[in-house]
Design an enzyme around this catalytic site. Structure first.
Site, PDB file in Angstrom:
ATOM      1  N   CYS A   1     -24.550  23.003  -2.478  1.00 27.04           N
ATOM      2  CA  CYS A   1     -24.668  24.250  -3.237  1.00 27.04           C
ATOM      3  C   CYS A   1     -24.872  23.914  -4.706  1.00 27.04           C
ATOM      4  O   CYS A   1     -24.207  24.434  -5.587  1.00 27.04           O
ATOM      5  CB  CYS A   1     -23.461  25.160  -3.017  1.00 27.04           C
ATOM      6  SG  CYS A   1     -21.891  24.452  -3.478  1.00 27.04           S
TER       7      CYS A   1
ATOM      8  N   ASP B   1     -22.875  19.285   4.913  1.00 29.51           N
ATOM      9  CA  ASP B   1     -22.840  20.172   3.749  1.00 29.51           C
ATOM     10  C   ASP B   1     -21.964  19.425   2.740  1.00 29.51           C
ATOM     11  O   ASP B   1     -20.741  19.547   2.753  1.00 29.51           O
ATOM     12  CB  ASP B   1     -22.250  21.529   4.145  1.00 29.51           C
ATOM     13  CG  ASP B   1     -22.326  22.531   3.008  1.00 29.51           C
ATOM     14  OD1 ASP B   1     -23.407  22.666   2.431  1.00 29.51           O
ATOM     15  OD2 ASP B   1     -21.298  23.159   2.705  1.00 29.51           O
TER      16      ASP B   1
ATOM     17  N   ALA C   1     -16.418  19.667   6.840  1.00 31.87           N
ATOM     18  CA  ALA C   1     -16.424  20.992   7.463  1.00 31.87           C
ATOM     19  C   ALA C   1     -15.565  22.055   6.789  1.00 31.87           C
ATOM     20  O   ALA C   1     -15.865  23.237   6.906  1.00 31.87           O
ATOM     21  CB  ALA C   1     -15.986  20.861   8.926  1.00 31.87           C
ATOM     22  N   ALA C   2     -14.466  21.677   6.126  1.00 31.19           N
ATOM     23  CA  ALA C   2     -13.547  22.696   5.598  1.00 31.19           C
ATOM     24  C   ALA C   2     -14.267  23.563   4.557  1.00 31.19           C
ATOM     25  O   ALA C   2     -15.115  23.056   3.829  1.00 31.19           O
ATOM     26  CB  ALA C   2     -12.334  22.015   4.968  1.00 31.19           C
ATOM     27  N   PRO C   3     -13.950  24.864   4.520  1.00 28.04           N
ATOM     28  CA  PRO C   3     -12.904  25.564   5.287  1.00 28.04           C
ATOM     29  C   PRO C   3     -13.347  26.063   6.655  1.00 28.04           C
ATOM     30  O   PRO C   3     -12.548  26.663   7.350  1.00 28.04           O
ATOM     31  CB  PRO C   3     -12.567  26.752   4.372  1.00 28.04           C
ATOM     32  CG  PRO C   3     -13.861  27.048   3.674  1.00 28.04           C
ATOM     33  CD  PRO C   3     -14.542  25.724   3.479  1.00 28.04           C
ATOM     34  N   GLY C   4     -14.613  25.844   7.034  1.00 26.10           N
ATOM     35  CA  GLY C   4     -14.982  26.140   8.413  1.00 26.10           C
ATOM     36  C   GLY C   4     -15.966  27.276   8.614  1.00 26.10           C
ATOM     37  O   GLY C   4     -16.211  27.682   9.748  1.00 26.10           O
TER      38      GLY C   4
ATOM     39  N   LYS D   1     -19.264  27.298   8.211  1.00 25.64           N
ATOM     40  CA  LYS D   1     -20.463  26.839   8.943  1.00 25.64           C
ATOM     41  C   LYS D   1     -20.072  26.302  10.320  1.00 25.64           C
ATOM     42  O   LYS D   1     -20.826  26.449  11.279  1.00 25.64           O
ATOM     43  CB  LYS D   1     -21.215  25.802   8.119  1.00 25.64           C
ATOM     44  CG  LYS D   1     -21.724  26.365   6.800  1.00 25.64           C
ATOM     45  CD  LYS D   1     -22.357  25.301   5.928  1.00 25.64           C
ATOM     46  CE  LYS D   1     -22.617  25.816   4.529  1.00 25.64           C
ATOM     47  NZ  LYS D   1     -21.356  25.926   3.722  1.00 25.64           N
TER      48      LYS D   1
ATOM     49  N   ASP E   1     -12.128   9.773   7.147  1.00 24.21           N
ATOM     50  CA  ASP E   1     -13.002   9.563   5.997  1.00 24.21           C
ATOM     51  C   ASP E   1     -14.442   9.621   6.516  1.00 24.21           C
ATOM     52  O   ASP E   1     -14.828   8.808   7.366  1.00 24.21           O
ATOM     53  CB  ASP E   1     -12.689   8.189   5.380  1.00 24.21           C
ATOM     54  CG  ASP E   1     -13.517   7.932   4.126  1.00 24.21           C
ATOM     55  OD1 ASP E   1     -14.620   8.517   3.990  1.00 24.21           O
ATOM     56  OD2 ASP E   1     -13.077   7.133   3.286  1.00 24.21           O
TER      57      ASP E   1
END
Lengths: 317, 150
Positions: free
Chosen positions: A244, A191, A122-125, A127, A172
């Site tokens: 990406c 992602d 998730a980071a940096p957040g 989405k 993890d």
């Protein structure tokens, strides 16, 4: 200085050979756009302030904004009087600086109010907080990042955007079901960490680091994460896998592997965004025909970073 | 919920009621303790999870000055407040977000102490009202630097 303004030695010859084979006649346009900084974009936060009020406020302050067709709260910033990350509106969490194509994976997943959603990497957040807003701050988004420092920056962005329906965890991702259970989420976004060739529009580092060996190493990690993401999903639940980058070994090959584990590929809906179908063949290897439902987003098609997005459903049996 | 935890939440809710006339949190959300006399607001579904290291959003700290709301605390709870809310002209927002104290004079509608600060539609944290000054309490990490604003 190399072609299109790339530093000498970039892109590397093995990269060029591989991407020429991959993109064919589109390679030159891909390279030309990759050499250019993208137009910055923001996502306005409808949960903190009526977007119309914010937009008229920003326009009064001298910002020129242009709406993105594929996400109604996304805008390109054509010009403005200050740094986007150093305005009162940014610091108050009224918008998030987010690359235009990176708003597409949450749109493809379409999280709904009241659902249980997992954002596995998730980071940096960006989405995470986008999904939290799409859910009207109802239900829960579990936002996971294994790195404690990255989880801290994730938590800071969740705070700034006011996303009260987010829980930050730091496990993890390859063993997430040990901590959160199997079959518990209605929707999962992965992602995935990737070779990030799409992000080379902002910074050459991904092109400097690129090697086929690293692509294959990352691909193995992506498969492990994707299998665990699928296990965390309830039967009938949906999952978006995105990266990406455009390498088939980090994209279509990963999805192909999930098909034997009870995943089915569905059509991705991104109204107003130019996309290309996923590959069903690469370097002599035939892939499942349903992979044509995945989408590839090339930088030259929407003037964004490159992305790959697949929408999957876990079979009910 | 243990009675100690429940007492803490009850205590901060009582302090919020007394200082700001706040009578609870928005529908579908709950207030939960988060250590160091801090409290967070989370959706009911998020609050029900026990696995997280951070749940929901930090909204208020119980301080000797009274309940100190975070920026998000004023944005989430501020619209429900009935008193000690200071409305300032929007052209002062940049100064406020740079961390500057403001001269606001004597205000008959405010009690000295912590007040919610708003600029038009924007809630922007708490300030400490000590007539005639409003002391800025925007955290360093949320301020804009001198090149920012307009």
């Amino acid at each position: 200085m190399g072609v299109y303004g790339f530093p000498a030695g970039l892109p590397k010859r093995p990269f060029e050979e591989r991407y020429r084979r991959l993109l064919g006649p589109d390679y030159e346009a891909f390279l030309r756009y990759t050499a250019r900084m993208p137009v910055p974009s923001i996502r306005v936060n409808p949960m903190k302030l009526d977007p119309d009020i914010l937009l008229s406020r920003l326009r009064r302050g001298g910002w020129i904004l242009e709406g993105l067709p594929w996400y109604r709260h996304g805008f390109r910033v054509i010009s403005g009087p200050a740094k986007l990350g150093n305005t009162p509106e940014h610091q108050l969490g009224l918008y998030y600086v987010q690359e235009a194509a990176s708003m597409a994976p949450p749109v493809a997943l379409d999280p709904r109010p009241g659902e249980r959603v997992l954002d596995l990497a998730a980071a940096p957040g960006s989405k995470t907080t986008q999904m939290a807003e799409m859910m009207g701050w109802r239900g829960v988004v579990v936002a996971n990042d294994p790195s404690p420092s990255r989880a801290n920056s994730l938590a800071a962005n969740v705070q700034r955007m006011g996303s009260i329906n987010v829980v930050v965890t730091s496990y993890d991702g390859r063993t997430i079901t040990r901590h959160l259970g199997e079959g518990v989420f209605d929707a999962v976004l992965l992602d995935a960490p990737c070779s990030a060739v799409g992000a080379a529009r902002r910074d050459w580092t991904p092109l400097r680091r690129w090697s086929l060996r690293s692509v294959r190493r990352i691909s193995r990690l992506q498969v492990s994460l994707a299998l665990e993401a699928l296990r965390s999903l309830r039967p009938g639940g949906r999952m978006v896998y995105s990266t990406c980058t455009l390498d088939p070994e980090e994209n279509e090959f990963v999805i192909h592997r999930l098909l034997s584990e009870g995943a089915e590929v569905e059509e991705v809906s991104l109204p107003g965004m130019v996309t290309r179908p996923g590959l069903t063949r690469w370097e002599g290897r035939e892939l499942d025909p349903s992979l044509a439902r995945t989408v590839r987003i090339y930088p030259q098609d929407n003037d964004t970073e490159a992305f790959f997005i697949a929408l999957l459903r876990r079979s009910r049996s | 919920m243990s009675s100690e935890v429940g007492d803490g939440v009850d205590r901060i809710l009582a302090a919020l009621r007394e200082r700001f006339g706040l009578i609870g949190v928005p529908d579908g959300a709950v207030l939960i303790p988060s250590g160091s006399r801090k409290y967070r607001v989370a959706s009911e579904e998020a609050a029900a999870l026990t696995a997280g290291r951070v749940i929901g959003v930090y909204v208020v700290k119980d301080t000797p000055m009274g309940p100190l709301l975070s920026i998000e605390g004023t944005q989430i709870l501020g619209p429900l407040a009935r008193k000690n809310v200071l409305s300032l002209p929007e052209d002062l927002l940049d100064d406020w977000m740079r961390g500057g104290d403001l001269e606001i004079g004597e205000r008959g509608d405010l009690e000295p102490g912590l007040v919610i600060v708003r600029f038009g539609d924007l809630f922007a944290g708490c300030g400490l009202y000590s007539p005639p000054k409003l002391r800025n309490m925007v955290p360093l990490s949320r301020r804009i630097s001198s090149g920012g604003g307009r």
